[in-house]
Write an enzyme that holds these catalytic residues in place. Structure first.
Site, PDB file in Angstrom:
ATOM      1  N   CYS A 113       0.819  -1.201  -0.015  1.00 54.96           N
ATOM      2  CA  CYS A 113      -0.053  -0.148  -0.013  1.00 54.96           C
ATOM      3  C   CYS A 113       0.870   1.186   0.054  1.00 54.96           C
ATOM      4  CB  CYS A 113      -1.045   0.057   1.274  1.00 54.96           C
ATOM      5  SG  CYS A 113      -1.770  -1.574   1.312  1.00 54.96           S
ATOM      6  N   HIS A 252      -3.751   6.805   2.367  1.00 52.72           N
ATOM      7  CA  HIS A 252      -4.049   5.230   2.047  1.00 52.72           C
ATOM      8  C   HIS A 252      -5.511   5.011   2.573  1.00 52.72           C
ATOM      9  CE1 HIS A 252      -4.252   1.093   1.004  1.00 52.72           C
ATOM     10  NE2 HIS A 252      -4.365   1.003   2.169  1.00 52.72           N
ATOM     11  N   ASN A 282      -9.941  -0.845  -0.543  1.00 53.01           N
ATOM     12  CA  ASN A 282      -8.592  -0.720  -0.363  1.00 53.01           C
ATOM     13  C   ASN A 282      -7.986  -1.414  -1.845  1.00 53.01           C
ATOM     14  OD1 ASN A 282      -6.032  -1.272   0.279  1.00 53.01           O
ATOM     15  ND2 ASN A 282      -6.443  -2.261   2.090  1.00 53.01           N
TER      16      ASN A 282
HETATM   17  O1  UT7 Z   1      -3.962  -1.711   3.356  1.00 51.67           O
HETATM   18  C1  UT7 Z   1      -3.144  -2.443   4.194  1.00 51.67           C
HETATM   19  C2  UT7 Z   1      -3.425  -2.248   5.716  1.00 51.67           C
HETATM   20  N1  UT7 Z   1      -4.697  -2.749   6.048  1.00 51.67           N
HETATM   21  C3  UT7 Z   1      -5.170  -2.325   7.145  1.00 51.67           C
HETATM   22  O2  UT7 Z   1      -4.720  -1.436   7.831  1.00 51.67           O
HETATM   23  C4  UT7 Z   1      -6.473  -3.140   7.529  1.00 51.67           C
HETATM   24  C5  UT7 Z   1      -6.662  -2.853   9.034  1.00 51.67           C
HETATM   25  N2  UT7 Z   1      -7.634  -3.538   9.651  1.00 51.67           N
HETATM   26  C6  UT7 Z   1      -9.258  -3.322   9.462  1.00 51.67           C
HETATM   27  O3  UT7 Z   1      -9.491  -2.614   8.764  1.00 51.67           O
HETATM   28  C7  UT7 Z   1     -10.148  -3.818  10.518  1.00 51.67           C
HETATM   29  O4  UT7 Z   1      -9.420  -4.587  11.487  1.00 51.67           O
HETATM   30  C8  UT7 Z   1     -11.091  -4.849   9.689  1.00 51.67           C
HETATM   31  C9  UT7 Z   1     -12.057  -3.929   8.763  1.00 51.67           C
HETATM   32  C10 UT7 Z   1     -10.324  -5.813   8.889  1.00 51.67           C
HETATM   33  C11 UT7 Z   1     -11.910  -5.722  10.745  1.00 51.67           C
HETATM   34  O5  UT7 Z   1     -12.656  -4.716  11.602  1.00 51.67           O
HETATM   35  P1  UT7 Z   1     -12.466  -5.016  12.943  1.00 51.67           P
HETATM   36  O6  UT7 Z   1     -13.436  -4.015  13.826  1.00 51.67           O
HETATM   37  O7  UT7 Z   1     -11.136  -4.843  13.388  1.00 51.67           O
HETATM   38  O8  UT7 Z   1     -13.216  -6.444  13.275  1.00 51.67           O
HETATM   39  P2  UT7 Z   1     -12.536  -7.774  13.704  1.00 51.67           P
HETATM   40  O9  UT7 Z   1     -11.402  -8.394  12.968  1.00 51.67           O
HETATM   41  O10 UT7 Z   1     -11.952  -7.594  15.255  1.00 51.67           O
HETATM   42  O11 UT7 Z   1     -13.698  -8.688  13.807  1.00 51.67           O
HETATM   43  C12 UT7 Z   1     -14.882  -8.684  14.542  1.00 51.67           C
HETATM   44  C13 UT7 Z   1     -16.145  -9.381  14.405  1.00 51.67           C
HETATM   45  C14 UT7 Z   1     -15.626 -10.863  14.362  1.00 51.67           C
HETATM   46  O12 UT7 Z   1     -16.589 -11.727  14.963  1.00 51.67           O
HETATM   47  P3  UT7 Z   1     -16.460 -12.074  16.452  1.00 51.67           P
HETATM   48  O13 UT7 Z   1     -15.206 -12.906  16.509  1.00 51.67           O
HETATM   49  O14 UT7 Z   1     -16.370 -10.773  17.435  1.00 51.67           O
HETATM   50  O15 UT7 Z   1     -17.529 -12.904  16.593  1.00 51.67           O
HETATM   51  C15 UT7 Z   1     -15.513 -11.391  12.845  1.00 51.67           C
HETATM   52  O16 UT7 Z   1     -15.576 -12.522  12.536  1.00 51.67           O
HETATM   53  O17 UT7 Z   1     -16.629  -9.214  13.087  1.00 51.67           O
HETATM   54  C16 UT7 Z   1     -16.670 -10.415  12.113  1.00 51.67           C
HETATM   55  N3  UT7 Z   1     -16.317 -10.072  10.996  1.00 51.67           N
HETATM   56  C17 UT7 Z   1     -17.572  -9.754   9.923  1.00 51.67           C
HETATM   57  N4  UT7 Z   1     -18.887  -9.983  10.345  1.00 51.67           N
HETATM   58  C18 UT7 Z   1     -19.574  -9.441   9.229  1.00 51.67           C
HETATM   59  C19 UT7 Z   1     -15.061  -9.994  10.398  1.00 51.67           C
HETATM   60  N5  UT7 Z   1     -15.563  -9.657   8.858  1.00 51.67           N
HETATM   61  C20 UT7 Z   1     -16.959  -9.703   8.780  1.00 51.67           C
HETATM   62  C21 UT7 Z   1     -17.520  -9.450   7.775  1.00 51.67           C
HETATM   63  N6  UT7 Z   1     -18.948  -9.054   8.029  1.00 51.67           N
HETATM   64  N7  UT7 Z   1     -17.195  -9.080   6.489  1.00 51.67           N
END
Ligand code: UT7
Length: 325
Positions: A113, A252, A282
Site C-alpha cells: 500500500c 491510504h 482498498n
Molecule cells: O491496506 C493495508 C493495511 N490494512 C489495514 O490496515 C486493515 C486494518 N484492519 C481493518 O481495517 C479492520 O481490522 C477490519 C475491517 C479488517 C476488521 O474490522 P474490526 O473492527 O477490526 O473487526 P474484527 O476483525 O475485530 O472482527 C470483529 C467481528 C468478528 O466476529 P467475532 O469474533 O467478534 O464474533 C469477525 O468474525 O466481525 C466479524 N467479521 C465480520 N462480520 C460480518 C469479520 N468480517 C466480517 C464481515 N461481515 N465481512
C-alpha cells in the site's frame, strides 16, 4: 538539486461495480457491518481478461495526456504493484512496450500500500539528481485476483484500479519531503503465502487456498493508526512545517476508521481529509494514487496547496510525502 513536481495525473477504474449488497449474497456479511467497520460501500472489479498492466496503461495514458508528454520522451517508468501480471517480467516492462516508450527505463516496486509513495520517492531522486528528465509513476492493482471470495474477513475490503502521475523538474512547488519506513518483523500480519520461491504453486498450495492474501486485520488496525500518525509527523518536520500548513491529507484508503483516527490525532478537520474508500475499497498501491488524482480532478487540491500523502501496508511498510501543488 532540481525541484521535482507532478505535472500530469490519470486514473482508471474498471467499470464493473461490486456492491455490499452483492457481497451479502456471497458470504455471511451485511452492508451495515461493512459500512460501519470500514466505510466501504462498493468496489471495482476488473474483467477476467484484464491484467494489472491493462489498468496501469489506461491510467498512464491519461496522465501523459494531462502532462502533454509523448511516451517517446519518457525516461523512466515505475509501477508500484503487488499483483503483477506474472512473476516476471515487470508490469513496468509491459507498460513500456504498450506505450512504445522505447527509451524509458522501467521496473516495478513491491511495497504494497505504500508502493506509490516509495515509487514517487525513487523517481524524485532520479530527476532531482539530473539522471532523468521525467518519470511516469503508476500505482496499479488487480487485488480481486488474489482475494479469497469465500473469506468474509478479507473479501469485503479490496478492489481493483490504477492511478498514475508524471513527474518533471518544476520551477516552483513540487515535492518538499518524503519519508519511508519498513518493519519486516510483522510480515505475518498481511501476506500472500504461496506462488513465490518459498511455496511454489502446487496442488497442495491451491487446495489450502494459499494463493489468496491473508490478513490479521485487528492487529494491523492499531499499528496502522500509530504508524501513519508518526509518518505524517516526521515528514512534516523534515519539511519544516506543521499540521496547520496542510491543506489536504490524502491517506491510504484501507479503512475510514483508521483514516479518521489518524486525522483526529493530527488535529486535522474532516474537510482536510480526502476519502474515496466508499467507492473503491482498498486498492493497495492504487489507493493513494487514485485518491491524489481524484482530489486534483475534483478541485479539492489547487495550485499552491500543501498536500500530505500518507500510506501504510504489508511488509510492514509505510511512506509519507509533502508536496506543494
Ligand atoms: O491496506 C493495508 C493495511 N490494512 C489495514 O490496515 C486493515 C486494518 N484492519 C481493518 O481495517 C479492520 O481490522 C477490519 C475491517 C479488517 C476488521 O474490522 P474490526 O473492527 O477490526 O473487526 P474484527 O476483525 O475485530 O472482527 C470483529 C467481528 C468478528 O466476529 P467475532 O469474533 O467478534 O464474533 C469477525 O468474525 O466481525 C466479524 N467479521 C465480520 N462480520 C460480518 C469479520 N468480517 C466480517 C464481515 N461481515 N465481512
Amino acid at each position: 538539486m532540481r525541484k521535482v513536481g507532478i505535472t500530469g495525473v490519470g486514473e482508471y477504474l474498471p467499470p464493473r461495480v461490486l456492491t455490499n449488497a452483492d457481497l451479502e449474497k456471497m458470504v455471511d456479511t451485511s452492508d451495515e457491518w461493512i459500512t460501519t467497520r470500514t466505510g466501504i460501500k462498493e468496489r471495482r472489479i476488473a474483467c477476467a481478461n484484464e491484467a494489472t498492466s491493462d489498468l496501469a496503461l489506461k491510467a498512464a495514458k491519461e496522465a501523459l495526456a494531462d502532462a502533454r508528454l509523448n511516451p517517446e520522451e519518457l525516461d523512466l517508468i515505475i509501477v508500484a504493484t503487488i499483483t503483477p501480471d506474472m512473476q516476471f517480467p515487470s508490469v513496468a516492462s509491459i507498460v513500456q512496450n504498450a506505450l512504445r516508450a522505447k527509451t524509458a527505463v522501467a521496473f516495478d516496486v513491491s511495497a504494497a500500500c505504500a508502493g506509490f509513495i516509495y515509487a514517487l520517492s525513487i523517481a524524485q531522486q532520479f530527476i532531482s539528481l539530473g539522471t532523468y528528465r521525467n518519470a511516469l509513476v503508476i500505482g496499479a492493482e488487480k487485488l480481486s485476483s488474489v482475494t479469497d471470495w469465500q473469506d468474509r474477513n478479507t473479501c469485503v475490503l479490496f478492489g481493483d484500479g490504477a492511478g498514475a502521475c508524471v513527474l518533471k523538474e518544476v520551477k516552483t512547488g513540487g515535492i518538499i519531503s518524503t519519508y519511508l519506513g519498513c518493519d519486516g518483523s510483522n510480515m505475518e500480519l498481511l501476506n500472500l503465502p504461496a506462488g513465490g520461491s518459498r511455496l511454489p504453486a502446487s496442488q497442495v498450495t491451491v487446495e489450502a487456498r494459499q494463493h489468496f492474501l491473508k490478513m490479521q486485520g485487528n492487529e494491523l488496525f492499531k499499528i496502522a493508526v500509530r504508524t501513519m500518525t508518526e509518518a505524517a509527523e516526521k515528514v512534516l518536520k523534515q519539511a519544516g512545517m506543521d499540521f496547520s500548513d496542510v491543506d489536504m491529507i490524502i491517506p491510504h484508503q484501507a479503512n475510514a476508521r483508521i483514516i479518521m483516527a489518524v486525522g483526529k490525532r493530527l488535529g486535522l478537520s474532516g474537510d482536510k481529509i480526502f476519502l474515496n474508500i466508499e467507492k473503491y475499497g482498498n486498492m493497495s498501491s492504487a489507493s493513494t494514487a487514485t485518491a491524489l488524482v481524484e482530489a486534483v480532478k475534483e478541485g479539492r487540491v489547487k495550485k499552491g496547496d500543501i498536500v500530505l500523502l500518507d500510506s501504510f501496508g504489508a511488509g510492514l511498510v509505510w511512506g509519507a510525502c509533502v508536496i506543494e501543488w
